[in-house]
Design a protein around this motif. Sequence first.
Motif, PDB file in Angstrom:
ATOM      1  N   TRP A  17      -3.380   1.334   0.329  1.00 34.33           N
ATOM      2  CA  TRP A  17      -4.277   0.328  -0.233  1.00 34.33           C
ATOM      3  C   TRP A  17      -5.610   0.955  -0.610  1.00 34.33           C
ATOM      4  CZ3 TRP A  17      -4.289  -4.519  -2.018  1.00 34.33           C
ATOM      5  CH2 TRP A  17      -3.161  -5.310  -1.787  1.00 34.33           C
ATOM      6  N   GLY A  18      -6.147   1.802   0.257  1.00 37.63           N
ATOM      7  CA  GLY A  18      -7.431   2.444  -0.037  1.00 37.63           C
ATOM      8  C   GLY A  18      -7.361   3.302  -1.286  1.00 37.63           C
ATOM      9  N   LEU A  19      -6.320   4.124  -1.381  1.00 37.89           N
ATOM     10  CA  LEU A  19      -6.159   4.962  -2.569  1.00 37.89           C
ATOM     11  C   LEU A  19      -5.953   4.109  -3.818  1.00 37.89           C
ATOM     12  CD1 LEU A  19      -3.853   7.792  -1.199  1.00 37.89           C
ATOM     13  CD2 LEU A  19      -6.212   8.034  -1.950  1.00 37.89           C
ATOM     14  N   LEU A  28      -4.749   2.557 -14.458  1.00 38.55           N
ATOM     15  CA  LEU A  28      -3.948   1.489 -15.064  1.00 38.55           C
ATOM     16  C   LEU A  28      -2.501   1.532 -14.592  1.00 38.55           C
ATOM     17  CD1 LEU A  28      -5.408   1.404 -18.687  1.00 38.55           C
ATOM     18  CD2 LEU A  28      -5.937  -0.068 -16.730  1.00 38.55           C
ATOM     19  N   ALA A  29      -1.959   2.730 -14.352  1.00 38.95           N
ATOM     20  CA  ALA A  29      -0.593   2.827 -13.824  1.00 38.95           C
ATOM     21  C   ALA A  29      -0.523   2.254 -12.415  1.00 38.95           C
ATOM     22  CB  ALA A  29      -0.128   4.284 -13.839  1.00 38.95           C
ATOM     23  N   VAL A  30      -1.514   2.561 -11.600  1.00 36.51           N
ATOM     24  CA  VAL A  30      -1.534   2.032 -10.234  1.00 36.51           C
ATOM     25  C   VAL A  30      -1.773   0.524 -10.252  1.00 36.51           C
ATOM     26  CG1 VAL A  30      -2.821   2.103  -8.069  1.00 36.51           C
ATOM     27  CG2 VAL A  30      -2.131   4.216  -9.159  1.00 36.51           C
ATOM     28  N   LEU A  31      -2.582   0.041 -11.181  1.00 35.99           N
ATOM     29  CA  LEU A  31      -2.775  -1.402 -11.317  1.00 35.99           C
ATOM     30  C   LEU A  31      -1.449  -2.082 -11.656  1.00 35.99           C
ATOM     31  CD1 LEU A  31      -4.627  -3.881 -11.413  1.00 35.99           C
ATOM     32  CD2 LEU A  31      -5.092  -3.327 -13.812  1.00 35.99           C
ATOM     33  N   PHE A  67      -9.140   2.457  -4.959  1.00 38.99           N
ATOM     34  CA  PHE A  67     -10.019   3.479  -5.532  1.00 38.99           C
ATOM     35  C   PHE A  67      -9.556   3.866  -6.931  1.00 38.99           C
ATOM     36  CE2 PHE A  67     -11.024   8.011  -6.165  1.00 38.99           C
ATOM     37  CZ  PHE A  67     -12.410   7.920  -6.196  1.00 38.99           C
ATOM     38  N   TRP A  68      -8.261   4.144  -7.101  1.00 40.02           N
ATOM     39  CA  TRP A  68      -7.734   4.540  -8.415  1.00 40.02           C
ATOM     40  C   TRP A  68      -7.930   3.439  -9.449  1.00 40.02           C
ATOM     41  CZ3 TRP A  68      -2.908   6.607  -5.604  1.00 40.02           C
ATOM     42  CH2 TRP A  68      -3.081   7.957  -5.299  1.00 40.02           C
ATOM     43  N   VAL A  69      -7.653   2.196  -9.066  1.00 39.13           N
ATOM     44  CA  VAL A  69      -7.823   1.086  -9.999  1.00 39.13           C
ATOM     45  C   VAL A  69      -9.302   0.934 -10.355  1.00 39.13           C
ATOM     46  CG1 VAL A  69      -7.650  -1.419 -10.250  1.00 39.13           C
ATOM     47  CG2 VAL A  69      -5.735  -0.137  -9.310  1.00 39.13           C
ATOM     48  N   GLY A  70     -10.174   1.038  -9.364  1.00 39.74           N
ATOM     49  CA  GLY A  70     -11.609   0.952  -9.634  1.00 39.74           C
ATOM     50  C   GLY A  70     -12.080   2.035 -10.573  1.00 39.74           C
ATOM     51  N   MET A  71     -11.616   3.264 -10.358  1.00 40.99           N
ATOM     52  CA  MET A  71     -11.991   4.371 -11.251  1.00 40.99           C
ATOM     53  C   MET A  71     -11.454   4.129 -12.652  1.00 40.99           C
ATOM     54  SD  MET A  71     -13.853   6.658  -9.685  1.00 40.99           S
ATOM     55  CE  MET A  71     -13.645   8.201 -10.538  1.00 40.99           C
ATOM     56  N   GLY A  72     -10.240   3.617 -12.753  1.00 40.80           N
ATOM     57  CA  GLY A  72      -9.665   3.342 -14.066  1.00 40.80           C
ATOM     58  C   GLY A  72     -10.403   2.247 -14.805  1.00 40.80           C
ATOM     59  N   GLY A 122       0.813  -1.207   0.000  1.00 40.27           N
ATOM     60  CA  GLY A 122       0.000   0.000   0.000  1.00 40.27           C
ATOM     61  C   GLY A 122       0.852   1.264   0.000  1.00 40.27           C
ATOM     62  N   GLU A 123       1.935   1.249   0.755  1.00 39.88           N
ATOM     63  CA  GLU A 123       2.828   2.406   0.770  1.00 39.88           C
ATOM     64  C   GLU A 123       3.506   2.592  -0.579  1.00 39.88           C
ATOM     65  OE1 GLU A 123       5.390   1.703   4.072  1.00 39.88           O
ATOM     66  OE2 GLU A 123       3.797   2.029   5.528  1.00 39.88           O
ATOM     67  N   LEU A 124       3.869   1.488  -1.213  1.00 36.14           N
ATOM     68  CA  LEU A 124       4.458   1.564  -2.553  1.00 36.14           C
ATOM     69  C   LEU A 124       3.470   2.173  -3.550  1.00 36.14           C
ATOM     70  CD1 LEU A 124       6.781   0.799  -4.524  1.00 36.14           C
ATOM     71  CD2 LEU A 124       5.632  -1.402  -4.798  1.00 36.14           C
ATOM     72  N   VAL A 125       2.213   1.782  -3.442  1.00 35.63           N
ATOM     73  CA  VAL A 125       1.176   2.303  -4.343  1.00 35.63           C
ATOM     74  C   VAL A 125       0.961   3.784  -4.088  1.00 35.63           C
ATOM     75  CG1 VAL A 125      -1.289   2.194  -4.840  1.00 35.63           C
ATOM     76  CG2 VAL A 125       0.049   0.110  -4.724  1.00 35.63           C
ATOM     77  N   TRP A 126       0.881   4.194  -2.816  1.00 35.07           N
ATOM     78  CA  TRP A 126       0.680   5.609  -2.471  1.00 35.07           C
ATOM     79  C   TRP A 126       1.868   6.441  -2.953  1.00 35.07           C
ATOM     80  CZ3 TRP A 126       0.042   7.683   3.218  1.00 35.07           C
ATOM     81  CH2 TRP A 126      -0.473   8.992   3.181  1.00 35.07           C
ATOM     82  N   LEU A 127       3.074   5.935  -2.735  1.00 34.42           N
ATOM     83  CA  LEU A 127       4.267   6.645  -3.182  1.00 34.42           C
ATOM     84  C   LEU A 127       4.311   6.750  -4.702  1.00 34.42           C
ATOM     85  CD1 LEU A 127       6.940   7.950  -2.275  1.00 34.42           C
ATOM     86  CD2 LEU A 127       7.970   5.697  -2.413  1.00 34.42           C
ATOM     87  N   SER A 128       3.956   5.679  -5.388  1.00 33.01           N
ATOM     88  CA  SER A 128       3.968   5.692  -6.860  1.00 33.01           C
ATOM     89  C   SER A 128       2.894   6.624  -7.413  1.00 33.01           C
ATOM     90  CB  SER A 128       3.747   4.285  -7.402  1.00 33.01           C
ATOM     91  OG  SER A 128       4.766   3.433  -6.969  1.00 33.01           O
TER      92      SER A 128
END
Length: 172
Positions: free
Chosen positions: A147-149, A119-122, A152-157, A79-85
């Motif tokens: 993880w939450g962000l 798609l980038a976050v996925l 959410f981003w993947v769902g929106m994408g 989750g931290e990797l995803v938030w940082l990315s």
Amino acid sequence: MSAKRASTKTASPTPATPAMNALMIGGAVAFGLWQLVNRGRMTWPPTQLLAGLYTVAGCLALVGPIVLFRRSSADGGLGELVWLSGGSLVWLHNLAASLRGNLPLGSLATPLGYQPMGLAVLAVFLAGWRAKPAGGAGWSWTNVVGWGLGVFWVGMGLTTFLPGPMTGLAFR
């Protein structure tokens, strides 16, 4: 006799205090809500709920790299990797736009559309899941926010691939 060892722990230039983290997170959410009110998109009943949440998530993405670089622990969860990315994507896109001379100040938090960000976050989720060990890091608050962000981003994408508009949850 035992020899004293020098401490190998490196001190971060600005220690991560809970109060400062709370101030940055609260400021990010307040900035996102201010943007929505300023644009006239904060209404009751909320007709553009997902678009508003996307703006607030973008504001959290802006403070993510700052919060995560200030912490003392080097090992983090997926989750931290995803938030940082995600935050780095927002910052780098804004930097590239400012170098081109066309940084729109109204969309600092959301320079990328739903599909590119999702798609980038996925991709980060999939690569990080494969690269990280199964145990991973514990469920710290930064990992949970990431993880939450990310979800959410993947769902929106992924919703951009659905045919037709979703009733009641307008995107933009």
